[in-house]
Design an enzyme around this catalytic site. Structure first.
Site, PDB file in Angstrom:
ATOM      1  N   PRO A 154       0.843  -1.099  -0.075  1.00  0.00           N
ATOM      2  CA  PRO A 154      -0.121  -0.159   0.037  1.00  0.00           C
ATOM      3  C   PRO A 154       0.877   1.281   0.171  1.00  0.00           C
ATOM      4  CG  PRO A 154      -0.025  -0.894   2.192  1.00  0.00           C
ATOM      5  CD  PRO A 154       1.040  -1.855   1.398  1.00  0.00           C
ATOM      6  N   CYS A 168       3.941   4.280   7.950  1.00  0.00           N
ATOM      7  CA  CYS A 168       4.204   5.391   7.039  1.00  0.00           C
ATOM      8  C   CYS A 168       5.040   6.413   7.473  1.00  0.00           C
ATOM      9  CB  CYS A 168       2.618   6.196   6.950  1.00  0.00           C
ATOM     10  SG  CYS A 168       2.938   7.485   5.522  1.00  0.00           S
ATOM     11  N   ARG A 189       7.185  -0.371  -4.762  1.00  0.00           N
ATOM     12  CA  ARG A 189       7.876   0.526  -5.957  1.00  0.00           C
ATOM     13  C   ARG A 189       8.607  -0.696  -7.055  1.00  0.00           C
ATOM     14  NH1 ARG A 189      12.471   3.922  -3.243  1.00  0.00           N
ATOM     15  NH2 ARG A 189      12.368   2.104  -2.195  1.00  0.00           N
TER      16      ARG A 189
END
Length: 317
Positions: free
Chosen positions: A7, A98, A224
Site C-alpha cells: 500500500p 508510514c 515500488r
C-alpha cells in the site's frame, strides 16, 4: 510463497492495483491507507479509497484487497474497522509504518513505533470490533529512528491478536534509502510466532530470492519494485514453479500503459491527475526500461490530458 502488492499512498491506487494484478503474479493487495482521526468516516470515503469493495473486495483479476487504516485513537480505529468490515473488507490492515512527515506530525504511521503500548491498544480494539472471521493484520517499520523497539512492537501486535505482520526493513528516519536491513526481519521472525511478511528494497527476481533467503520469510510484499517492473510478480511466480518466463518488452507493456492512462483519464478528465499519474509511473519505470525515459521525454511538456492520451496512443501504435 505469496507476493503482496504494497500500500503506497499516491502511487498504488485502484487503477495501479488493477493493472498490476491483471499482469499476474500478485496474490494479495493492501489498499492505500484510510486516515482515521476522531470521527466515523462516511461510507463514500471507504468506497472512494477502495472501490474494489463494490466488486467483492477484489480487483478485476480476482485478487483480494485488504483495507488499511491509519490512526492513533483505538476507539475510533475500532469503529472505522467495523464499518470497513460491514462494507465487505476481507481483512483489516493497520498502518504503523508510514514515514510521511505530515502523517507522523498528526500521530499516525511510524511515529507510533515509539509507543508499543498504544500499538497494542489499537490492534486489540480493532480485533474486538470486527468479526473473528476477518483477520486483523499490521504493517510496521523497524522503528522511528532507533531499531531497538522493533521487538517490543512486534510482540505487542502479536499479543493484541493480529493474524499477520508485515515489516518494512528500515526505520522511518531511513525512509527509502538503501540498504534495507533484511537481517532484522529474521530476528523479528524469531521473536514472534505469527506469520511474517518481508518488505523493503525488492526490485528484481534476485532481490526477491535475497530477501527470502536472509529473512526466512515465504511471503514478500513489494511496492515500488512492482511499479518499476510491472511483470515482476509474473517472473516470481514462474520462478517459484520452476517455469521459464521472458521479461516483458516495452512493446508488450505499452498497451498496459495506455490502459492505465485511459482509466486515470476516465476518473478525472478535467484536471491534472491523469497527466501526473502517467509521468509518475514512467518516472519509476525508467529504472527498468530505457524506453520509458524516451517516452517520458516525448510527453513531459504536455499538460493537456486529452492531447496526452492521443499522443500516447500514437506511441503505442
Amino acid at each position: 510463497m505469496k507476493v503482496v502488492l504494497a500500500p503506497m499512498e499516491g502511487l498504488v491506487d485502484d487503477v495501479m492495483r488493477d493493472i498490476l494484478t491483471r499482469l499476474g503474479g500478485v496474490d494479495l493487495c493492501v489498499s492505500e491507507f484510510i486516515r482515521v482521526t476522531s470521527t466515523l468516516l462516511p461510507v463514500k470515503m471507504f468506497r472512494r479509497m477502495v472501490p474494489e469493495l463494490e466488486q467483492g473486495a477484489q480487483t478485476h483479476a480476482g485478487t483480494p484487497v485488504r483495507v488499511q487504516l491509519l490512526g492513533s485513537d483505538p476507539a475510533c480505529m475500532a469503529d472505522n474497522a467495523a464499518r470497513a468490515a460491514e462494507l465487505g473488507a476481507p481483512a483489516i490492515d493497520l498502518n504503523f509504518g508510514c514515514p510521511a512527515p505530515t502523517v507522523n506530525r498528526h500521530r499516525g504511521g511510524a511515529v507510533l513505533l515509539d509507543e508499543p503500548e498504544l500499538i497494542h491498544a489499537i490492534v486489540a480494539a480493532v480485533r474486538a470490533a470486527v468479526p473473528r472471521r476477518i483477520p486483523v493484520t499490521a504493517k510496521m517499520r523497524l522503528g522511528y529512528s532507533d531499531k531497538s523497539p522493533a521487538f517490543d512492537c512486534a510482540r505487542a501486535i502479536e499479543a493484541a491478536g493480529a493474524a499477520e505482520l508485515t515489516v518494512h526493513a528500515r526505520t522511518k528516519v531511513e525512509g527509502y534509502r538503501p540498504p534495507a536491513h533484511w537481517d532484522w526481519l529474521a530476528r523479528i521472525r524469531e521473536t514472534v510466532s505469527l506469520p511474517l511478511t518481508a518488505n523493503g528494497e525488492v526490485w528484481s527476481l534476485a532481490d526477491y530470492h535475497g530477501i527470502r533467503d536472509v529473512s526466512g520469510c515465504d511471503t514478500v510484499m513489494i511496492g515500488r519494485g512492482l511499479v518499476a517492473m510491472p511483470d515482476l510478480g509474473r517472473q516470481i511466480r514462474a520462478a517459484n514453479l520452476g517455469e521459464p518466463v521472458a521479461p516483458m518488452s516495452w512493446a508488450e507493456l505499452m498497451p498496459w500503459v495506455v490502459d492505465f492512462y485511459r482509466q486515470c483519464y476516465a476518473k478525472a478528465p478535467d484536471n491534472k491527475y491523469p497527466v501526473a499519474r502517467l509521468k509518475q509511473w514512467l518516472g519509476l519505470m525508467k529504472r527498468t526500461y530505457a524506453e520509458a525515459e524516451q517516452t517520458f521525454a516525448m510527453i513531459k511538456t504536455e499538460t493537456d490530458a486529452a492531447r496526452l492520451g492521443e499522443r500516447l496512443q500514437l506511441l503505442a501504435a
